[in-house]
Design a protein around this motif. Sequence first.
Motif, PDB file in Angstrom:
ATOM      1  N   SER A 387      17.161  10.767  42.173  1.00  0.00           N
ATOM      2  CA  SER A 387      17.312  12.199  42.137  1.00  0.00           C
ATOM      3  C   SER A 387      15.893  12.680  42.127  1.00  0.00           C
ATOM      4  O   SER A 387      15.349  13.961  42.920  1.00  0.00           O
ATOM      5  CB  SER A 387      17.916  12.933  41.148  1.00  0.00           C
ATOM      6  OG  SER A 387      18.348  14.165  41.300  1.00  0.00           O
ATOM      7  N   VAL A 388      14.994  12.300  41.272  1.00  0.00           N
ATOM      8  CA  VAL A 388      13.438  12.887  41.063  1.00  0.00           C
ATOM      9  C   VAL A 388      12.508  12.520  42.348  1.00  0.00           C
ATOM     10  O   VAL A 388      11.494  12.977  42.520  1.00  0.00           O
ATOM     11  CB  VAL A 388      12.864  12.569  39.755  1.00  0.00           C
ATOM     12  CG1 VAL A 388      12.110  11.236  40.017  1.00  0.00           C
ATOM     13  CG2 VAL A 388      12.175  13.430  39.197  1.00  0.00           C
ATOM     14  N   GLY A 389      13.195  11.735  43.096  1.00  0.00           N
ATOM     15  CA  GLY A 389      12.316  11.361  44.335  1.00  0.00           C
ATOM     16  C   GLY A 389      11.075  10.281  44.070  1.00  0.00           C
ATOM     17  O   GLY A 389      10.054  10.272  44.510  1.00  0.00           O
ATOM     18  N   LEU A 390      11.765   9.008  43.333  1.00  0.00           N
ATOM     19  CA  LEU A 390      10.666   8.068  43.008  1.00  0.00           C
ATOM     20  C   LEU A 390      10.877   7.144  44.430  1.00  0.00           C
ATOM     21  O   LEU A 390      11.656   6.741  44.700  1.00  0.00           O
ATOM     22  CB  LEU A 390      11.176   7.348  42.131  1.00  0.00           C
ATOM     23  CG  LEU A 390      10.182   6.264  41.717  1.00  0.00           C
ATOM     24  CD1 LEU A 390       9.230   6.774  40.774  1.00  0.00           C
ATOM     25  CD2 LEU A 390      10.819   5.055  40.920  1.00  0.00           C
ATOM     26  N   PRO A 391       9.512   6.774  44.953  1.00  0.00           N
ATOM     27  CA  PRO A 391       9.452   6.343  45.933  1.00  0.00           C
ATOM     28  C   PRO A 391       9.939   4.578  45.718  1.00  0.00           C
ATOM     29  O   PRO A 391       9.935   4.224  44.725  1.00  0.00           O
ATOM     30  CB  PRO A 391       8.180   5.995  46.496  1.00  0.00           C
ATOM     31  CG  PRO A 391       7.065   7.025  45.496  1.00  0.00           C
ATOM     32  CD  PRO A 391       8.029   7.590  44.535  1.00  0.00           C
ATOM     33  N   GLY A 392      10.750   4.232  46.786  1.00  0.00           N
ATOM     34  CA  GLY A 392      11.475   2.906  46.526  1.00  0.00           C
ATOM     35  C   GLY A 392      12.905   3.079  46.335  1.00  0.00           C
ATOM     36  O   GLY A 392      13.868   2.526  46.599  1.00  0.00           O
ATOM     37  N   LEU A 393      13.464   4.448  45.987  1.00  0.00           N
ATOM     38  CA  LEU A 393      14.717   4.921  45.709  1.00  0.00           C
ATOM     39  C   LEU A 393      14.918   5.944  46.904  1.00  0.00           C
ATOM     40  O   LEU A 393      14.061   6.498  47.510  1.00  0.00           O
ATOM     41  CB  LEU A 393      15.133   5.423  44.690  1.00  0.00           C
ATOM     42  CG  LEU A 393      14.817   4.416  43.369  1.00  0.00           C
ATOM     43  CD1 LEU A 393      15.075   4.870  42.139  1.00  0.00           C
ATOM     44  CD2 LEU A 393      15.835   3.169  43.538  1.00  0.00           C
ATOM     45  N   ASN A 394      16.126   6.093  47.122  1.00  0.00           N
ATOM     46  CA  ASN A 394      16.554   6.799  48.357  1.00  0.00           C
ATOM     47  C   ASN A 394      16.202   8.319  48.539  1.00  0.00           C
ATOM     48  O   ASN A 394      15.608   8.869  49.589  1.00  0.00           O
ATOM     49  CB  ASN A 394      18.070   6.876  48.685  1.00  0.00           C
ATOM     50  CG  ASN A 394      18.702   7.435  47.558  1.00  0.00           C
ATOM     51  OD1 ASN A 394      18.166   7.772  46.381  1.00  0.00           O
ATOM     52  ND2 ASN A 394      19.969   7.750  47.574  1.00  0.00           N
ATOM     53  N   GLY A 395      16.052   8.856  47.338  1.00  0.00           N
ATOM     54  CA  GLY A 395      15.665  10.319  47.228  1.00  0.00           C
ATOM     55  C   GLY A 395      14.157  10.699  47.978  1.00  0.00           C
ATOM     56  O   GLY A 395      13.871  11.651  48.595  1.00  0.00           O
TER      57      GLY A 395
ATOM     58  N   PHE B 164       4.189  -5.047  39.626  1.00  0.00           N
ATOM     59  CA  PHE B 164       4.459  -4.903  41.073  1.00  0.00           C
ATOM     60  C   PHE B 164       3.892  -3.571  41.844  1.00  0.00           C
ATOM     61  O   PHE B 164       3.324  -3.626  42.739  1.00  0.00           O
ATOM     62  CB  PHE B 164       6.185  -4.958  41.275  1.00  0.00           C
ATOM     63  CG  PHE B 164       6.723  -4.286  42.463  1.00  0.00           C
ATOM     64  CD1 PHE B 164       6.534  -4.889  43.627  1.00  0.00           C
ATOM     65  CD2 PHE B 164       7.033  -2.934  42.571  1.00  0.00           C
ATOM     66  CE1 PHE B 164       6.899  -4.558  44.933  1.00  0.00           C
ATOM     67  CE2 PHE B 164       7.499  -2.448  43.725  1.00  0.00           C
ATOM     68  CZ  PHE B 164       7.545  -2.846  44.835  1.00  0.00           C
ATOM     69  N   SER B 165       4.090  -2.554  40.954  1.00  0.00           N
ATOM     70  CA  SER B 165       3.682  -1.211  41.341  1.00  0.00           C
ATOM     71  C   SER B 165       2.116  -1.214  41.512  1.00  0.00           C
ATOM     72  O   SER B 165       1.611  -0.692  42.506  1.00  0.00           O
ATOM     73  CB  SER B 165       4.192  -0.185  40.565  1.00  0.00           C
ATOM     74  OG  SER B 165       5.367  -0.093  40.300  1.00  0.00           O
ATOM     75  N   MET B 166       1.506  -1.678  40.510  1.00  0.00           N
ATOM     76  CA  MET B 166      -0.056  -2.007  40.796  1.00  0.00           C
ATOM     77  C   MET B 166      -0.471  -2.412  41.853  1.00  0.00           C
ATOM     78  O   MET B 166      -1.269  -2.248  42.562  1.00  0.00           O
ATOM     79  CB  MET B 166      -0.371  -2.453  39.279  1.00  0.00           C
ATOM     80  CG  MET B 166      -1.934  -2.107  38.993  1.00  0.00           C
ATOM     81  SD  MET B 166      -2.291  -0.576  38.770  1.00  0.00           S
ATOM     82  CE  MET B 166      -3.984  -0.327  39.483  1.00  0.00           C
ATOM     83  N   THR B 167       0.270  -3.761  42.158  1.00  0.00           N
ATOM     84  CA  THR B 167       0.080  -4.537  43.294  1.00  0.00           C
ATOM     85  C   THR B 167       0.114  -3.597  44.573  1.00  0.00           C
ATOM     86  O   THR B 167      -0.614  -3.794  45.596  1.00  0.00           O
ATOM     87  CB  THR B 167       0.928  -5.880  43.220  1.00  0.00           C
ATOM     88  OG1 THR B 167       0.632  -6.271  42.091  1.00  0.00           O
ATOM     89  CG2 THR B 167       0.452  -6.848  44.431  1.00  0.00           C
ATOM     90  N   PHE B 179       1.045   5.396  47.787  1.00  0.00           N
ATOM     91  CA  PHE B 179       2.155   6.212  47.035  1.00  0.00           C
ATOM     92  C   PHE B 179       3.007   5.883  46.274  1.00  0.00           C
ATOM     93  O   PHE B 179       3.286   6.134  45.160  1.00  0.00           O
ATOM     94  CB  PHE B 179       2.481   7.612  48.074  1.00  0.00           C
ATOM     95  CG  PHE B 179       2.718   8.774  47.330  1.00  0.00           C
ATOM     96  CD1 PHE B 179       1.944   9.607  46.720  1.00  0.00           C
ATOM     97  CD2 PHE B 179       4.253   8.853  47.156  1.00  0.00           C
ATOM     98  CE1 PHE B 179       2.335  10.670  45.847  1.00  0.00           C
ATOM     99  CE2 PHE B 179       4.653  10.204  46.547  1.00  0.00           C
ATOM    100  CZ  PHE B 179       3.850  10.836  46.105  1.00  0.00           C
ATOM    101  N   LEU B 180       3.613   4.728  46.911  1.00  0.00           N
ATOM    102  CA  LEU B 180       4.718   3.895  46.165  1.00  0.00           C
ATOM    103  C   LEU B 180       4.230   3.324  44.825  1.00  0.00           C
ATOM    104  O   LEU B 180       4.732   3.547  43.830  1.00  0.00           O
ATOM    105  CB  LEU B 180       5.296   2.968  46.919  1.00  0.00           C
ATOM    106  CG  LEU B 180       6.301   1.779  46.483  1.00  0.00           C
ATOM    107  CD1 LEU B 180       7.676   2.362  46.716  1.00  0.00           C
ATOM    108  CD2 LEU B 180       6.135   0.618  47.131  1.00  0.00           C
ATOM    109  N   GLY B 181       3.180   2.757  45.271  1.00  0.00           N
ATOM    110  CA  GLY B 181       2.690   2.052  43.858  1.00  0.00           C
ATOM    111  C   GLY B 181       2.139   3.247  42.878  1.00  0.00           C
ATOM    112  O   GLY B 181       2.426   2.950  41.709  1.00  0.00           O
ATOM    113  N   TRP B 182       1.752   4.214  43.232  1.00  0.00           N
ATOM    114  CA  TRP B 182       1.078   5.403  42.491  1.00  0.00           C
ATOM    115  C   TRP B 182       2.197   5.962  41.595  1.00  0.00           C
ATOM    116  O   TRP B 182       2.156   6.111  40.537  1.00  0.00           O
ATOM    117  CB  TRP B 182       0.517   6.173  43.551  1.00  0.00           C
ATOM    118  CG  TRP B 182      -0.329   7.524  42.817  1.00  0.00           C
ATOM    119  CD1 TRP B 182      -0.137   8.500  42.300  1.00  0.00           C
ATOM    120  CD2 TRP B 182      -1.767   7.424  42.857  1.00  0.00           C
ATOM    121  NE1 TRP B 182      -1.312   9.248  42.008  1.00  0.00           N
ATOM    122  CE2 TRP B 182      -2.263   8.557  42.142  1.00  0.00           C
ATOM    123  CE3 TRP B 182      -2.750   6.305  42.985  1.00  0.00           C
ATOM    124  CZ2 TRP B 182      -3.755   8.456  41.886  1.00  0.00           C
ATOM    125  CZ3 TRP B 182      -4.007   6.648  42.872  1.00  0.00           C
ATOM    126  CH2 TRP B 182      -4.379   7.627  42.347  1.00  0.00           C
TER     127      TRP B 182
END
Lengths: 539, 776
Positions: A387-395, B164-167, B179-182
């Motif tokens: 819901s918070v919009g974390l990259p890697g999840l759908n939001g 993983f995220s740091m990578t 940004f994903l990692g960030w």
Amino acid sequence: MLSFLLIIPLLSALAIGLAPERASKGLAMLGSLLALAAGAAVVASFDWGRGSAFQFAAALPVVPELGVTLSLGVDTVALWLVVLTVILQPLCVLGSFSAITERTRTYYASLMALQAAMLGVFLARDLIFFYVCFEFTLVPMYVLISLYGSTNRRKAATKFFLYTFTGSIIALAGLIYVAWVAATRVPDAAGWTFDIATLRSAAQAHLSPTEQGWVMLAMMAGFAVKVPLFPVHTWLPLAHTEAPTAGSVILAGVLLKLGTYAIYRFVLPFVPVAVVEYAHVVAALSIVGILYGGLICWVQRDVKKLVAYSSVAHLGFCMLGMFALNAAGVQGSILYMINHGLSTGALFFLIGFMYERYHTRSLEEVGGLGSKMPIWSTFMVFFMLASVGLPGLNGFVSEFLCVMGAFQSGAYTLGPGGTAGPLGPWYAFIAGFGMIVAAMYLLYMTGRIVFGPLREPPGHDDHGHGHAGSHEGGGLPADLTAREVVVLAPIAALCLFLGVYPKPLIATLEGPVNDKVQMVLSLGNAAGAAPAGAAGGER
Amino acid sequence: MTGLMGGWATLAAAGGGAAAHAAPGIPAPGAGSPIALLLLGLPLLAAALCGVFAATGNRSKLPAFTSVAALGACFGIALMLFLNWNGQPATARAFDWISLDWGAGKGQSFDAHFGVYIDGLTLLWMLFVTGLATVIALYSMEYMSHDVGLGYCRYFAAFNLFVFSMTALVMGDNLLMLFLGWEGVGLCSYLLIGYYYKRAAAVAAAKKAFIMNRIGDLGLLMGILSTFVVFGTIEYAPLFQMIASGKTASGAELASHWSVWGIPLMFAVGAFGKSAQFIFYTWLPDAMEGPTPVSALIHAATMVTAGVFLIGRLYPLFTADPALIALSVVAWAGVITALWAATIEMAIFDIKRVMGYSTISQLGFMFAGMGLLTPTGAAFHTFTHAFFKATLFLGVGAVMHGFGGQLDLRRLSGVMWMRGFGLVGIAMLVGSINLSGVPFTAGFFSKDVILAQAFTTPGTMIWGAQAAAWLLLLTAGMTAYYTFRTFLRVYVGPREFVPGDDAELLDLGRHPKGVSLDEWHAQHGHGHGHGHGHDDHGHGSDHRAAVRPDFDPTTEEFDPHPPGWSMKAAIGLCMVLSILAAGVYFMKPAVGNHGGWVAGMVGQSSAAFASPGEHHGGAAEHAAKLGTFLGYDPHKVMYYVSAGVGLIGILIAAFLHGPRGVWSLFIGNRTSAAVAPRADALANLFGPLTRAARNKYYVDEIYDALVRTPLRVLAHIFHILDQGLVDGLVNLCGALPRMLARSLRPSQSGVLQGYAVGMAAGLGLILIVVWVLMLR
């Protein structure tokens, strides 16, 4: 083929109504699973190469003299929303087993009738049929809230009904006006018709810009209430809070999307000139909704109300993307409809499961459940992050695309990555603060309810530790049961999948969205000055 | 559907891309080994396995072993990639993540792949990230053993997810992957700071870290979107080529375009947030609430350097601006942060928070290095700092582990001379001399590169470079002082200690191994006051006394609890690595001939940059314009100057805090853990200033008053307004139909039927109107 999607839920509603009480659970489960199968069959036989075309068209004239026809069809946009509906339905049924123990017949019959109406909205290719379904959703929802809701249910149900009904009547007036124009101004009109495609071209060709403005206002009066757009959102918190769990899930998951879908289907293509002219107004209201709704979430004591208000903020992003009028924005908007349905739906389930155990939703009375309910807490944190919009999840995917769309819209003067459109980077920047506010209220929520020292309402757990078995909460164990995990796990899987690999959705939505965006912009700009020709200066 | 799924372009190497004309600085990338993608996959797999262990109720140390194995394998892969690296950038792709098309023209498609971009900067970061992650996972195996079970699985799952995220952040081949990692590292930081989730302080600190980071992330996001709009791409390879060509995607001159300073400023805001630079830094000291290994890995060695990495990654863009506006801002943010944090460290007593502020200060040095045109110096300092600061943190962790969570430097003394703590003391000494910049240590060389360049860079390039250089030199002296203040008080001197309030649980054999503290607590029915951090190793000393009024260290038996093999091994490894890190300064670089191995790595990356005056000897005409150190060539004299400044700092520390007596090699007069007359007198002399520094200059309170409180008031006003609006509107709208319904069906009490009828009637009415209209 599409008619199965309507007939199955309707028939099961009927069957539940006729069968004895004890069979209603099973019948509802069966019906919703059959509907899911029907949805899967449609997905499997859909021609993905022609995603913008309305497929499986079927028509049954109802009132031929008036041109009222029961006609159906889906493009990819409608289809994915249908998929969302048929996926959420069995989970809603399953999630209600322990919460609803009395008057189950009415409950499950309403739930199934509601599904039929919602699917009707997405499948309709005829205005009257669309409207009937759109309005009919109110009746079973009214029943669900007023009979199975919590303490304030009557008031909430009435507000919900009145509010949305009043708006819809105005929207209907606007739509009827369009139909009247189509019947009278189109030279070779063969009498009245409510066929959406016909009405669309008639509206585009024969409405003056002023008329378009009024029609847009009328339609928005109805659809924006449903979305809900600030400042006509005020029915939502109460309705969401008071509704039974499955009701809230359906309400947030699908019913709100009826509004955004109707805007996508009617407002954008019917009155493009007005849309381009007033898009910045809608966008501004959306941004106000994002920040205003978000801040209100932050001071809620009732966790369900918090999630309810978060819908105001979330749907603000959805509307912002829609009125960016470019590929990224509109695609993001449609993805948002689906993603919000999944993650917020799941949050309502979680709160419902907690409520069944503690009979309170107050963040003051209950909290720190991390140690008591680790499985529940894991899901809670997961869906909070979606819901918070974390990259890697759908939001994230949809929120990013909506913000990106707003940023690009009209930014063609800045560089080739910009597009034509009515908004600009400032809209995206201010909306971006909504992402910070979202973190504030969602982390506040998890910080209270999952983390911190364990707080339970007085008298909840008098038996002390050691008795891991039953509590007074309806014989439910402390943590989630297998049934409840089965409700949540598919949603979690979808959230993860759509966050990592949204391509199936994006690739199939690309065609219809690009067509629509081009149509709206070319028609919308043809009337006024053509900004695409104006060479913008740097900065 | 099969067509859609074709996107799973199974580990297809991307090839050279569209690089027709490679930029002079950065060649077009070649095809990278798909094995690099395993660096993303393995930690993710390990995290998933930890999840499985949690679900199956595993109560062994299996999660730790899994993590060490997976992360060790990652380090092996990073090493292999480095050894097989040909010095050219390379990319490899897994699959499309977010990609859109809305036209065929330039900038009319958006592509963000799950892919990696490998160059010198990437490999440098990956080597120390995976290496340290492995060592610290080993350390955590023992450190977290009090929580074996669900908590242990949770810890290691988040730990692996962090790697993983740091990578993803470091290796991603586009800005959205970064940004994903960030955000991913931000999440893991949130989860791990809040590991002891029952304690309000930990939860608040975790929340604060995430939200403060999100403010920076907004800057980063706007930077990414602006980059896309202006350059039509967010992938590094085409972006670098376009920048090198000196034009934006629409053909405008980049040098005179707003984006050349505007976009870097947006990215700088993101970097300031993640790397805790001035005005965003306040989350990092609070982040010390997390378990100490987490502080060592995330909040000292790796995650907080992401901002430095971001600037290095986008150095072509930062340096494309002729006026170097963004880099001047970065430089001054770094200098102010370094100095600001150093003054706080000199005053506070919590040794873990000293390390936290010290990290902020050292990050300030790195930012100053980036800003003052020595990406090599910044990257080198990041590299050396990662090892010696991890050593210091792990050492502090061992002390906390051993002394029941005691962190107050006034309550610990002579730890080095206690049984089992010798290695810890030696490691702390090694870390301290590195941090202070004692000659021939790694920290000395890396700080020297920054300082020398700071004096060399002319003020015409970076605004106020000379002043910045002097402030950095001052800060270097202060660093030496505060480092040895801690060391001399805690590790040498008379053997004396007051155990922390975790003492009764962690020692004396009362807390059985393998039972989590929660359960142990539940069984024994201890009920301390609220916020009692019994299962904690990492919280502040401020509320300690109040928590256990009954515990009297003089009467109760307490044995310090020396670290076991895995903690010792990790501390030893880190210590050795931080010594060896000095060696890379003398390794001949692959390109150029100055600055050692790190310079070579940076020279073969996006951060390659010829610092002004770097090649002294030649170009005598430039010499006049370059800055000097009091007329001398800074590159030649800075070794002696910084060594001298560092030694002065250490001597002052020895004079003020050094112990008296047998163990005193110093001129100090400290007689016990708490009594250091000269230091106390000096602190009193500065009175209010010391108090202000001890209270972190009340910055948290100021933020609270200026931002948080007004926002909360506003939110409450909105809430009240909203509820008023509901009732007002609904009463207004509701009155009419209700009366109507009542008049239609006076006997019916059910409202529903009324509305259903009303709806049907309305619909019918409209149909009749239509009918009439049609017949007309």
